[in-house]
Design an enzyme around this catalytic site. Structure first.
Site, PDB file in Angstrom:
ATOM      1  CD  GLU A 263      68.643  -0.708 -40.061  1.00 23.24           C
ATOM      2  OE1 GLU A 263      69.172   0.336 -40.246  1.00 23.24           O
ATOM      3  OE2 GLU A 263      67.798  -0.750 -39.003  1.00 23.24           O
TER       4      GLU A 263
ATOM      5  CB  SER B 169      57.637  -7.459 -37.142  1.00 28.88           C
ATOM      6  OG  SER B 169      58.606  -7.550 -38.113  1.00 28.88           O
TER       7      SER B 169
ATOM      8  N   GLY C 229      61.263  -7.038 -43.409  1.00 26.51           N
ATOM      9  CA  GLY C 229      61.925  -8.023 -44.333  1.00 26.51           C
ATOM     10  C   GLY C 229      63.019  -8.931 -43.283  1.00 26.51           C
TER      11      GLY C 229
ATOM     12  CB  THR D 172      55.476  -0.027 -41.052  1.00 28.78           C
ATOM     13  OG1 THR D 172      55.299  -1.743 -41.034  1.00 28.78           O
ATOM     14  CG2 THR D 172      54.811   0.433 -39.787  1.00 28.78           C
TER      15      THR D 172
ATOM     16  CG  ASN E 166      52.180  -2.404 -34.114  1.00 28.19           C
ATOM     17  OD1 ASN E 166      52.713  -3.242 -33.174  1.00 28.19           O
ATOM     18  ND2 ASN E 166      53.206  -2.372 -35.158  1.00 28.19           N
TER      19      ASN E 166
ATOM     20  CG  ASN F 245      58.259  -1.520 -28.461  1.00 28.51           C
ATOM     21  OD1 ASN F 245      57.146  -2.269 -29.033  1.00 28.51           O
ATOM     22  ND2 ASN F 245      59.337  -1.135 -28.738  1.00 28.51           N
TER      23      ASN F 245
ATOM     24  CD  GLU G 277      53.372 -27.531 -16.666  1.00 26.93           C
ATOM     25  OE1 GLU G 277      52.317 -27.055 -16.253  1.00 26.93           O
ATOM     26  OE2 GLU G 277      54.531 -27.557 -16.133  1.00 26.93           O
TER      27      GLU G 277
END
EC number: 3.6.5.-
Length: 448
Positions: free
Chosen positions: A72, A141, A145, A180, A207, A229, A255
């Protein structure tokens, strides 16, 4: 040249990507429009360093080797209109028209497949511009979705097209308390099952663990996503610093897996970062090499909620930045090894790899995090992370026993058998972790 292409998928991936590129630009002395800051004739980090993440145009502009993908348009529109809108190549921002509605099956089978060819075409063009592509850095994440469905679809395709290249993931794991969406356990189990054989190394970030770090160490009463973030960006920057700057012990993408992944499936290192303190505390902290090294072994500095004292360490990478001398590091590691709290598996007694990069850490402008003269990021493959899988598997079982929400997935063309297959794969992963933690030579067996 050893270039790395960053791919950010879904809302979480794109927003973490924003924080990372803002930080990279500051570290290399590149302005938001892609040109160098006044007084610099080359980006900081040496000739080789910056070109791993940036390509240079004929006019002297630096363009990130990054791709933003979402189903989106909202988050990508923020990039297109934000402060760094002139930094990115417009064709490297790919957005669909409708989102995945927190549904793995929409991202993986229906809506995601519609834009897959555009994404792969863009990746192909970006890889053609590289002299010696080293691999891909993936940010997404596991609970959403797009991040789960499209992220795993893309990793599958990249495995087919670029089989020998490294694929490292930074994956946002659903937090135990802060949820969430209701279907996070389904999405997480399905995407882990799909990507298990395609990703070479997955750094998980949870989180809730980061919320706690922001509250406790940075004195932010109610942390928002940009605070989280910015902290995640510091970690990603530390992991990639050795690729972008000169140091005494340089580590490249291959490595990481050579040193951290003893068996292909056990590729989920635990990430810790120190020091994390607010500007008000900065002047009161000694911040010595041994102090920050000790902090990394404490649960409060980890990016995933689990207790490393209950598990055993298989391999550990300590990546130092800034004003660090090898002798101090050796002393700090010897101190850690002498403590009984750090248990190593008996089949891997050495267990520590050290990387030192002399570029000190930079704090993002306007962030609550104070800049320090030295920092360390610890990547450790420990059996304790199995705790995170157990938690998500339990939630999956509770919902799946009632077949709750399953019709949304089946309606998008998925088969119900995939759920059981994915769950069995994760049960096997839990068993793998138990197995590697058991001693290979039990003490009672003394028969010859």
């Amino acid at each position: 040249m050893r270039e790395v292409i960053s791919i950010n998928v879904g809302q979480a991936g794109c927003q973490i990507g924003n924080a990372c590129w803002e930080l990279y630009s500051q570290e290399h002395g590149i302005r938001p429009d892609g040109y160098l800051q006044e007084g610099l004739d080359r980006p900081k980090g040496g000739e080789e360093g910056f070109s791993t993440f940036f390509s240079e145009t004929g006019s002297g502009k630096y363009v990130p080797r990054a791709l933003y993908v979402d189903l989106e348009p909202n988050v990508i529109d923020e990039v297109r209109t934000g402060v760094y809108k002139d930094l990115f190549h417009p064709e490297q921002l790919i957005a669909g028209k409708e989102d995945a509605a927190n549904n793995y099956a929409r991202g993986h089978y229906t809506v995601g497949r519609e834009i897959l060819d555009d994404i792969l075409d863009r990746v192909r063009r970006m890889s053609d511009q590289c002299d010696g592509l080293q691999g891909f850095l993936f940010t997404h994440s596991l609970g959403g979705g797009t991040g789960s469905g499209l992220g795993s679809l893309l990793l599958e395709q990249l495995s087919l097209d670029y089989g020998k290249k490294s694929k490292l993931e930074f994956a946002v794991y659903p937090a135990p308390q802060v949820s969430t969406s209701v279907v996070e356990p389904y999405n997480t189990v399905l995407t882990t099952h799909t990507t298990l054989e395609h990703a070479d190394c997955t750094f998980m970030v949870d989180n809730e663990a980061i919320y706690d770090m922001c509250r406790r160490n940075l004195d932010i009463a109610r942390p928002n996503f940009s605070s989280l973030n910015n902290l995640i960006a510091q970690v990603v920057s530390s992991v990639t610093a050795s690729l972008r700057f000169d140091g005494s012990l340089n580590v490249d993408l291959n490595e990481f897996q050579t040193n951290l992944v003893p068996y292909p499936r056990i590729h989920f290192p635990l990430v810790s970062y120190a020091p994390v303190f607010s500007k008000s505390r900065a002047t009161h902290e000694a911040n010595s090499v041994s102090e920050i090294t000790q902090s990394c072994f404490e649960p409060g500095n980890q990016m995933v909620k689990c207790d490393p004292r209950t598990g055993k360490y298989m391999a550990t990478c300590l990546l130092y930045r800034g004003d660090v001398v090898t002798r101090d590091v050796q002393n700090a590691v010897a101190q850690v090894k002498s403590k009984k709290t750090v248990q190593l598996v008996d089949w891997c007694p050495t267990g520590f790899k050290i990387g030192i990069c002399y570029q000190p850490p930079t704090a993002i402008k306007g962030s609550e995090l104070a800049s320090a003269s030295r920092a360390v990021c610890m990547l450790s493959n420990t059996t304790a992370i199995a705790e995170a899988w157990r938690r998500i598997d339990r939630k999956f079982d509770l919902m799946y026993s009632k077949r709750a929400f399953v019709h949304w997935y089946v309606g998008e063309g998925m088969e119900e058998g995939e759920f059981t297959e994915a769950r069995e794969d994760l049960a096997a992963l839990e068993r793998d972790y138990i197995e590697v933690g058991t001693d290979s030579f039990p003490e009672e067996e003394e028969e010859y």
